[in-house]
Design a protein around this motif. Structure first.
Motif, mmCIF file in Angstrom:
data_model
loop_
_atom_site.group_PDB
_atom_site.id
_atom_site.type_symbol
_atom_site.label_atom_id
_atom_site.label_comp_id
_atom_site.label_asym_id
_atom_site.label_seq_id
_atom_site.Cartn_x
_atom_site.Cartn_y
_atom_site.Cartn_z
ATOM 1 N N THR A 280 -26.719 -33.410 -46.032
ATOM 2 C CA THR A 280 -27.412 -32.402 -46.843
ATOM 3 C C THR A 280 -27.235 -32.633 -48.342
ATOM 4 O O THR A 280 -27.835 -31.919 -49.145
ATOM 5 C CB THR A 280 -26.895 -30.984 -46.498
ATOM 6 N N THR A 323 -37.967 -34.100 -36.969
ATOM 7 C CA THR A 323 -37.778 -32.686 -37.292
ATOM 8 C C THR A 323 -36.422 -32.449 -37.943
ATOM 9 O O THR A 323 -36.307 -31.717 -38.933
ATOM 10 C CB THR A 323 -37.904 -31.831 -36.013
ATOM 11 N N LYS A 324 -35.398 -33.089 -37.407
ATOM 12 C CA LYS A 324 -34.059 -32.928 -37.973
ATOM 13 C C LYS A 324 -33.951 -33.568 -39.359
ATOM 14 O O LYS A 324 -33.309 -33.016 -40.260
ATOM 15 C CB LYS A 324 -33.024 -33.523 -37.016
ATOM 16 N N ARG A 327 -35.642 -31.253 -41.823
ATOM 17 C CA ARG A 327 -34.774 -30.111 -42.130
ATOM 18 C C ARG A 327 -33.697 -30.523 -43.125
ATOM 19 O O ARG A 327 -33.387 -29.785 -44.079
ATOM 20 C CB ARG A 327 -34.140 -29.598 -40.841
ATOM 21 N N SER A 328 -33.149 -31.707 -42.925
ATOM 22 C CA SER A 328 -32.131 -32.216 -43.843
ATOM 23 C C SER A 328 -32.718 -32.432 -45.235
ATOM 24 O O SER A 328 -32.079 -32.117 -46.247
ATOM 25 C CB SER A 328 -31.568 -33.529 -43.294
ATOM 26 N N ARG A 330 -35.275 -30.864 -46.653
ATOM 27 C CA ARG A 330 -35.479 -29.560 -47.307
ATOM 28 C C ARG A 330 -34.166 -28.996 -47.839
ATOM 29 O O ARG A 330 -34.113 -28.411 -48.929
ATOM 30 C CB ARG A 330 -36.134 -28.580 -46.328
ATOM 31 N N SER A 331 -33.105 -29.198 -47.077
ATOM 32 C CA SER A 331 -31.794 -28.741 -47.528
ATOM 33 C C SER A 331 -31.354 -29.504 -48.775
ATOM 34 O O SER A 331 -30.770 -28.930 -49.699
ATOM 35 C CB SER A 331 -30.773 -28.909 -46.396
ATOM 36 N N GLY A 384 -39.434 -23.593 -45.846
ATOM 37 C CA GLY A 384 -38.480 -23.610 -46.941
ATOM 38 C C GLY A 384 -39.016 -22.940 -48.190
ATOM 39 O O GLY A 384 -40.214 -22.627 -48.305
#
Length: 565
Positions: A280, A323-324, A327-328, A330-331, A384
């Motif tokens: 992240t 997808t993972k 997500r990472s 965006r974090s 997000g």
């Protein structure tokens, strides 16, 4: 037949000779080169004759079904087929030994690793090191990295390489014909899973080898390269495999074979990518984004290699990892904004008039994302708080504005000279930083934003000329003094201002010219008017108006402005 007793000999004798040959082979599999060597040359026809003899006997069924001889024949057939499968596994079907391939892969690997190492040092890291380093690197320009990263990712060279060993295909037909004939097709297909493929394994070794000695950035970048290479190589390999004009028994197994050598290696790639989905830190954003792009670009082509449940498995696994990774990413974007905000909040006692390291660092982070704009916009739009690269850029610039760009804090009240000096440094600092952001972020933030930012730069240019040089011009006010004393006072003030400003650096040529024009319009114009109203001073004054303009044209060059005045 060398290993058999001849077709006229009793079946029991034929079996004994063939069985003995095969069993000796099975006891010492490494004692010879087998039937074929790795280059597909037949080196032991005696063993091949023994296998064929056992096959002939198995088809003829010369022994009673429940007899000991029939059991011996079944056992010999099983051993012969297992050894044939071992022959298949030792055969070099794919050629990774060509000098062109080795040199190309080595060059790509070293080049990508070097770029990742350079970017890790010059573009990421903690604030204390990275920002100051970026400040030394040509204004934070991403183009100053060693080599062209896009060039390193060029995998088209594979189109011109012969990846399949043509001599191996006839041997594959020979092995498949015998295995199918014996009814061991299922067992051979199961062996496909462990089939060697030196080409794909060489590409995998790019990022797997000595990972512990490389930075995370280098490993991820090398993974992205390996993914691109494998995706391209599979297309070339499939084309070359299916283009062979030598039909045979192996043709019926090509699909299963190619699926097997592909599946495990693709799952290996996906597993490696999955290990990075928990990152992240914004410092790894560009690399995780590259990993996402490499996987998303390669996935459609990779899926063409699969059918049925295998395709479903790879599809599901790929989508899960993408997808993972999204997500990472965006974090990380959220982390980047928070980091810049925290650094801005902690910025105190700004020293100097140049582009602040924090400005350089923040803008460089945005610039490095620009080539990936389409992918990043797609990821951010799917969820997000931040919706696009433009939105990210706006927020980062907004953080900088609070301290570095639009800061209108009043100059602390001190004596007039100190106030003028502080005011000039203040406006020069803000002009440098606002202009730096303007020039670098315009592609991300658009013309409307750029127009507003230009007015900010112009305001600070005018503010600088007023703060630093208006006191010099004020010396020309008569106030009842003799013109000679007025000029002397003006000259002294000009010298002092000039000496304090000549070493100040303005990196951008356009801003440097704008500042010089603003100063010249204020100082040279006023001085010229004064001389016109006092023509007798022209022979006695220290400077002419033209000479003042020449001195002012040397401002803002930094250390390069040294001269004997």
């Amino acid at each position: 037949m060398g290993a058999a007793a001849g077709k006229a000999a009793p079946a029991k004798d034929r079996l004994a000779i063939a069985e003995n040959t095969v069993l000796q082979w099975n006891r010492c599999p490494d004692a010879d080169t087998g039937i074929w060597d790795a280059a597909a040359a037949c080196t032991n026809e005696r063993l091949l004759d023994a296998v064929d003899e056992i096959l002939d006997l198995a088809e003829a069924q010369p022994f009673p079904a429940a007899s000991a001889a029939a059991a011996r024949l079944d056992s010999a057939l099983r051993v012969a087929m297992l050894r044939m499968m071992d022959e298949f596994l030792r055969l070099r079907v794919w050629n990774a030994s060509s000098q062109d391939l080795r040199l190309a892969v080595d060059r790509l690997s070293v080049g990508v690793s070097a770029n990742a190492q350079w970017l890790a040092v010059h573009g990421t890291g903690d604030r204390s090191s990275s920002a100051s380093t970026v400040g030394r690197a040509s204004g934070g320009s991403p183009s100053s990295a060693p080599g062209d990263l896009v060039g390193f990712l060029n995998v088209e060279f594979l189109d011109d390489l012969q990846l399949l060993c043509p001599a191996s295909l006839p041997v594959l037909h020979e092995i498949a014909r015998r295995v199918i004939r014996a009814g061991y097709t299922k067992e051979l297909v199961q062996k496909f899973t462990n089939s060697p493929c030196d080409v794909l394994d060489r590409f995998l070794s790019i990022f797997q080898g000595e990972c512990s000695r490389r930075t995370t950035e280098a490993v991820i970048k090398l993974w992205s390269l390996a993914t691109k290479l494998i995706g391209k190589a599979l297309v070339v390999m499939q084309r070359q495999l299916y283009a062979q004009n030598s039909p045979g028994a192996f043709d019926a197994l090509k699909d299963e074979y190619f699926l097997a050598i592909t599946k495990n290696r693709i799952l290996n790639l996906l597993k490696f990518a999955d290990d990075f989905t928990s990152i992240t830190s914004h410092e790894k954003l560009i690399y995780i984004l590259g990993m996402y792009e490499a996987l998303s670009e390669a996935t459609p082509g990779l899926l063409l290699m699969f059918t049925g449940p295998h395709k479903e498995l790879v599809t599901e696994r790929s989508e899960e990892i993408l997808t993972k990774l999204a997500r990472s990413i965006r974090s990380m974007v959220t982390s980047l904004i928070a980091k810049v905000g925290d650094d801005v909040s902690n910025t105190k006692n700004i020293v100097g008039v140049g582009v602040h390291p924090l400005t350089q660092y923040s803008v460089l982070c945005i610039e490095r994302l620009a080539p990936h704009r389409d992918t990043l916009d797609l990821i951010l739009a799917s969820g997000g708080d931040v919706t696009s690269l433009s939105d990210l850029s706006s927020r980062v610039v907004g953080c900088l504005d609070r301290v570095l760009l639009l800061d209108e804090k009043p100059v602390p009240p001190r004596d007039a000279a100190a106030a003028a000096a502080a005011g000039s440094r203040h406006h020069l600092f803000l002009a440098n930083n606002a202009n730096f952001v303007l020039q670098r972020c315009k592609p991300m933030l658009g013309d409307e934003w750029a127009a507003a930012r230009e007015s900010v730069v112009e305001r600070h240019v005018a503010g600088y000329a007023e703060a630093c040089w208006a006191p010099v011009v004020a010396c020309l006010e008569p106030a009842g003094r003799k013109p000679e004393k007025v000029v002397a006072k003006f000259s002294a003030a000009f010298d002092k201002a000039y000496e304090s400003q000549v070493s100040c650096e303005v990196p951008d040529p356009a801003l440097r010219d704008a500042l010089r024009r603003a100063v010249s319009e204020k100082v040279v114009t006023a001085y010229g008017v004064y001389l016109e109203t006092h023509p007798k001073l022209e022979k006695s004054d220290r400077y002419t108006a033209g000479e003042l303009g020449q001195w002012l044209s040397e401002l803002f060059e930094g250390d390069a402005a040294e001269h004997n005045k």
